[in-house]
Scaffold this motif. Structure first.
Motif, PDB file in Angstrom:
ATOM      1  N   GLN A   1       0.844  -1.183   0.000  1.00 22.93           N
ATOM      2  CA  GLN A   1       0.000   0.000   0.000  1.00 22.93           C
ATOM      3  C   GLN A   1       0.880   1.232   0.000  1.00 22.93           C
ATOM      4  O   GLN A   1       1.922   1.254   0.664  1.00 22.93           O
ATOM      5  N   ALA A   2       0.403   2.266  -0.749  1.00 22.03           N
ATOM      6  CA  ALA A   2       1.139   3.535  -0.805  1.00 22.03           C
ATOM      7  C   ALA A   2       0.402   4.565   0.028  1.00 22.03           C
ATOM      8  O   ALA A   2      -0.836   4.661  -0.008  1.00 22.03           O
ATOM      9  N   ILE A   3       1.138   5.376   0.740  1.00 24.66           N
ATOM     10  CA  ILE A   3       0.591   6.441   1.589  1.00 24.66           C
ATOM     11  C   ILE A   3       1.461   7.672   1.376  1.00 24.66           C
ATOM     12  O   ILE A   3       2.691   7.572   1.360  1.00 24.66           O
ATOM     13  N   ILE A   4       0.791   8.829   1.219  1.00 25.64           N
ATOM     14  CA  ILE A   4       1.517  10.083   1.056  1.00 25.64           C
ATOM     15  C   ILE A   4       1.186  10.959   2.246  1.00 25.64           C
ATOM     16  O   ILE A   4       0.011  11.150   2.595  1.00 25.64           O
ATOM     17  N   ILE A   5       2.228  11.483   2.901  1.00 27.82           N
ATOM     18  CA  ILE A   5       2.046  12.389   4.035  1.00 27.82           C
ATOM     19  C   ILE A   5       2.743  13.691   3.723  1.00 27.82           C
ATOM     20  O   ILE A   5       3.695  13.751   2.919  1.00 27.82           O
ATOM     21  N   ASP A   6       2.242  14.785   4.346  1.00 27.61           N
ATOM     22  CA  ASP A   6       2.881  16.087   4.124  1.00 27.61           C
ATOM     23  C   ASP A   6       4.058  16.239   5.074  1.00 27.61           C
ATOM     24  O   ASP A   6       4.423  15.313   5.801  1.00 27.61           O
ATOM     25  N   SER A   7       4.618  17.421   5.090  1.00 21.37           N
ATOM     26  CA  SER A   7       5.822  17.648   5.890  1.00 21.37           C
ATOM     27  C   SER A   7       5.557  17.544   7.382  1.00 21.37           C
ATOM     28  O   SER A   7       6.487  17.367   8.170  1.00 21.37           O
ATOM     29  N   GLN A   8       4.296  17.646   7.810  1.00 17.76           N
ATOM     30  CA  GLN A   8       3.943  17.537   9.219  1.00 17.76           C
ATOM     31  C   GLN A   8       3.492  16.130   9.593  1.00 17.76           C
ATOM     32  O   GLN A   8       3.123  15.893  10.744  1.00 17.76           O
ATOM     33  N   GLY A   9       3.453  15.199   8.639  1.00 19.00           N
ATOM     34  CA  GLY A   9       3.052  13.839   8.904  1.00 19.00           C
ATOM     35  C   GLY A   9       1.580  13.576   8.678  1.00 19.00           C
ATOM     36  O   GLY A   9       1.113  12.461   8.904  1.00 19.00           O
ATOM     37  N   LYS A  10       0.825  14.574   8.192  1.00 17.17           N
ATOM     38  CA  LYS A  10      -0.601  14.384   7.951  1.00 17.17           C
ATOM     39  C   LYS A  10      -0.792  13.555   6.692  1.00 17.17           C
ATOM     40  O   LYS A  10      -0.184  13.814   5.655  1.00 17.17           O
ATOM     41  N   VAL A  11      -1.677  12.532   6.791  1.00 20.31           N
ATOM     42  CA  VAL A  11      -1.904  11.629   5.666  1.00 20.31           C
ATOM     43  C   VAL A  11      -2.736  12.354   4.609  1.00 20.31           C
ATOM     44  O   VAL A  11      -3.868  12.787   4.864  1.00 20.31           O
ATOM     45  N   LEU A  12      -2.135  12.487   3.401  1.00 15.07           N
ATOM     46  CA  LEU A  12      -2.825  13.125   2.275  1.00 15.07           C
ATOM     47  C   LEU A  12      -3.484  12.085   1.384  1.00 15.07           C
ATOM     48  O   LEU A  12      -4.533  12.342   0.794  1.00 15.07           O
ATOM     49  N   LEU A  13      -2.859  10.935   1.275  1.00 14.62           N
ATOM     50  CA  LEU A  13      -3.365   9.894   0.391  1.00 14.62           C
ATOM     51  C   LEU A  13      -3.063   8.545   1.028  1.00 14.62           C
ATOM     52  O   LEU A  13      -1.953   8.316   1.505  1.00 14.62           O
ATOM     53  N   GLY A  14      -4.069   7.660   1.063  1.00 15.53           N
ATOM     54  CA  GLY A  14      -3.858   6.354   1.641  1.00 15.53           C
ATOM     55  C   GLY A  14      -5.174   5.668   1.908  1.00 15.53           C
ATOM     56  O   GLY A  14      -6.226   6.094   1.425  1.00 15.53           O
ATOM     57  N   PRO A  15      -5.170   4.594   2.718  1.00 14.68           N
ATOM     58  CA  PRO A  15      -6.416   3.909   3.066  1.00 14.68           C
ATOM     59  C   PRO A  15      -7.387   4.868   3.752  1.00 14.68           C
ATOM     60  O   PRO A  15      -6.967   5.798   4.454  1.00 14.68           O
ATOM     61  N   PRO A  16      -8.705   4.691   3.563  1.00 14.86           N
ATOM     62  CA  PRO A  16      -9.687   5.625   4.130  1.00 14.86           C
ATOM     63  C   PRO A  16      -9.529   5.819   5.637  1.00 14.86           C
ATOM     64  O   PRO A  16      -9.748   6.912   6.145  1.00 14.86           O
TER      65      PRO A  16
END
Length: 717
Positions: free
Chosen positions: A207-222
């Motif tokens: 699974q791929a997950i994208i987080i911003d510079s603060q660690g907030k999940v932008l893209l990933g499992p619901p």
């Protein structure tokens, strides 16, 4: 019949050692392979996830760079400036939107922040001067991070929640008349993620997950959207970590770094895979390594058996030859062997066998000479010698035995000694004693025993026998005729008893007469006469005690003294003995003390005789204790029964006198006799009485420190 026990040979031990070594080496090799290869495979799997994250990160940067450059070039076009009509600018924007489906909105805002032209006419006339993308464009920040739709939330269709999340791109127009802005739908990132991750996910369940510079999940499992995760400290790499769902994952990560003029937004791409799934190849490899080790151990073990037999064959042949020699068979030890040690051993054993016969012959000759010397000594011995086998048959008989019993050697060999030598009335008793001695290692061997035997002519006589058992199949006895000595002792005892009986009556009369004179029965006597009468009275007292002691010892030895067999508490015996000597203790003076607890202790015996023993020991202690000292009468329970002790602080018993202290008429020296008085029979009588009660008497002494006599009697439970 003894059960045969198998003993493993050298080949068996070598085979076991080789098998164990093969198993250990195979296990060690399998462990090393599993550990080394497993570690490398884990490194490869982690690096693969990191590379996959790096590919996704690079694709994000490159795709954003393309959009970044498109909007920048579009803003530089002259037909986007203020000189172009709004309709023309709108048409250009809509044409550009169609070239890339993920442009959710394109628009131009004037210097006052009002939208002058926009795709689909959306937000035309609206004031966007307060929106971050408009302000950032004037401050040279041309790209904005992912955010939720605000003004367009109600104007755009919402087929997917990701379509209402935007990435902003905005550049000032070339003529400075306003700002060209673009909202890139975040659905773009989802499709990009699928293009990179989907092929790998089908094979490896990633699974791929994208987080911003603060660690907030932008893209990933619901379930993870908008949650905050730890940001990796390194730009790229992998690690194993536990996630909020409680599961452990292998996570590869890569941080976006921008591309060309596009600066990047600091996103991090995480590619995760369940640890169980990720390490499945490692476990498979380890299982194969262990099975390989098992196969190698089995193969080496099978090879070890014939190899060990081949190695041990020379020693087995040598052992077989030595065993044949042991059985008396003719055998030649093998000379040729593949090992120098076996050759040396063969030569040594051959030399030993060659010399063995000569040494055995020499030892046999020495043994024969020793036996001849022993036979000569026995034949010339003055005492009779008889040897008996375990069945009671005579096996040897020396000339002295012929003279003592009247039987010749040839007449007694092989016959029962009980039938020949023991009186008829003692047959059963002697048979029982011989059976008991045959089954014991600690019978009366080495002691001198007195026995009644019978000669050939039927005459009974007494012998003193010294019996030994040199081997389990032989008893030997040296016999000494003591019948004459017994007759002399009987005559002596009879003489002493007669004299004692004859002396008792007149001595009793003399003592009574002298006692009356001492007590004033004849009136007052002059001082010198009274002194002489006292001396005569004391001497008569001593003579009466001597006569009584002699009669007592004669009765005990003759077995004529009767002993009662009553249950006796110990405490009254001690009290009576103390009271009996209290007068002589006060005259000395010496203090009498008691120690120990006699409560509940009982013995079985004759009260008067046991009190006689204690009184005798206490009297001796009082005589030999220094004045103004003490004598102690003790009592204690011991494993052997009840122990009574009498202790003094006198001079102790001299070393030379200790061995004969319990003998008749035994005294330390003549001067002591004159000073202390006594007959020398007291301790002999004490020992005889104690032994008649089944007890023992002994003493502990130290010259100059005192003596303790102790009597141990069987306790009555």
């Amino acid at each position: 019949m003894k059960r045969l026990r198998y003993k493993a040979g050298l080949a068996g031990y070598l085979a076991a050692a080789f098998c164990a070594l093969a198993i250990v080496m195979a296990a060690a090799l399998a462990a090393v392979i599993a550990r080394t290869a497993g570690g490398q495979v884990k490194e490869d799997i982690g690096s693969a996830l990191s590379d996959l994250a790096q590919q996704a990160s690079d694709k994000l940067d490159r795709d954003m760079f393309e959009r970044y450059r498109e909007i920048q070039l579009l803003a530089q076009r002259p037909d986007m400036g203020a000189a172009a009509p709004p309709a023309a600018r709108r048409a250009t924007l809509e044409q550009h939107q169609k070239s890339y489906a993920h442009y959710a909105w394109l628009g131009i805002a004037g210097r006052d922040g009002k939208v002058l032209a926009a795709t689909g006419g959306l937000l035309q006339g609206a004031d966007v001067s307060g929106r971050p993308w408009y302000r950032n464009a004037h401050s040279n920040t041309f790209v904005g991070d992912v955010h939720e739709a605000v003004l367009l939330a109600k104007l755009l269709p919402a087929s997917d929640p990701q379509s209402l999340r935007f990435v902003d791109l905005a550049f000032p127009l070339a003529d400075g008349s306003g700002v060209l802005g673009a909202h890139l739908s975040w659905q773009w990132a989802r499709e990009l993620e699928r293009s990179v991750i989907a092929p790998a996910s089908a094979r490896r369940q990633v699974q791929a997950i994208i987080i911003d510079s603060q660690g907030k999940v932008l893209l990933g499992p619901p379930g993870l959207i908008a949650k905050v995760l730890p940001v990796p400290s390194q730009d790229t790499g992998y690690r194993v970590e536990r996630w909020p769902d409680g599961a452990d994952y292998l996570v590869g990560h890569a941080r976006t770094r921008g591309h060309g003029p596009y600066p990047g937004l600091g996103w991090t791409v995480l590619v995760r895979q369940s640890v169980d799934t990720a390490w499945a190849p490692v476990r498979t490899l380890q299982h194969r390594a262990w099975w390989l080790g098992v196969a190698m151990a089995a193969l080496f073990s099978l090879l070890a058996i014939p190899l060990s037999r081949r190695i041990a064959r020379p020693l087995r042949e040598l052992a077989d030859a030595a065993d044949r020699i042991r059985r008396g068979e003719a055998a030649e030890l093998p000379q040729l062997a593949p090992y120098g040690e076996v050759q040396a051993l063969s030569r040594t054993l051959n030399s030993l066998v060659a010399n063995l016969e000569g040494r055995v012959s020499a030892r046999t000759s020495q043994l024969r000479e020793a036996m001849q010397r022993i036979a000569a000594i026995i034949d010339s011995a003055q005492e009779a010698f008889v040897a008996i086998d375990p069945d009671g048959h005579v096996t040897d008989w020396n000339p002295a035995a012929e003279r003592m019993f009247g039987w010749q050697r040839d007449e007694v060999l092989g016959k029962s000694y009980i039938a020949l030598l023991v009186p008829q009335r003692f047959h059963a008793q002697q048979a029982a004693a011989f059976a008991a001695a045959s089954g014991s290692e600690n019978a009366a061997f080495g002691l001198r025993l007195q026995r009644e035997l019978i000669r050939r002519d039927g005459e009974e006589f007494t012998v003193e026998a010294s019996i030994s058992r040199p081997s389990s199949a032989l008893f030997t006895a040296f016999l000494h005729d003591i019948s004459e000595r017994r007759q002399v002792e009987a005559m002596k005892n009879e003489f002493i008893a007669t004299v004692s009986h004859e002396l008792r009556t007149p001595m009793t009369s003399i003592r009574a007469s002298l006692s009356m004179l001492v007590d004033g029965g004849a009136g007052d006597l002059p001082a010198d006469v009274r002194h002489l009468v006292n001396i005569a009275y004391q001497s008569s007292e001593r003579l009466v005690r001597l006569v009584n002691d002699v009669l007592d010892i004669e009765k005990i030895e003759a077995g004529k003294m009767e002993f009662r067999n009553d249950a006796l508490p110990i405490a009254p015996l001690l009290d009576e003995a103390i009271n009996a000597v209290r007068g002589s203790a006060a005259q000395r003076p010496v203090a009498l003390e008691r120690e120990g607890n006699s409560r509940g202790l009982q013995v079985r015996g004759d009260r008067d005789r046991l009190v006689q023993v204690l009184v005798n020991l206490l009297s001796n202690a009082i005589k030999y204790s220094p004045q103004f000292n003490s004598v102690t009468l003790g009592c204690e329970a011991v494993p052997e029964g009840v122990r009574l002790s009498v202790s003094d602080n006198g001079p102790g018993i001299p070393q030379a006198f200790r061995a004969r202290i319990f003998g008749k008429f035994a005294q330390a020296d003549s001067s002591d006799t004159r000073l202390k008085g006594g007959t020398g029979l007291g301790l002999a009588i004490c020992r005889a009485i104690v032994e008649q009660h089944g007890g023992t008497i002994g003493f502990d002494t130290e010259e100059g420190r005192g003596t303790t006599f102790h009597v141990t009697l069987p306790a009555l439970s």
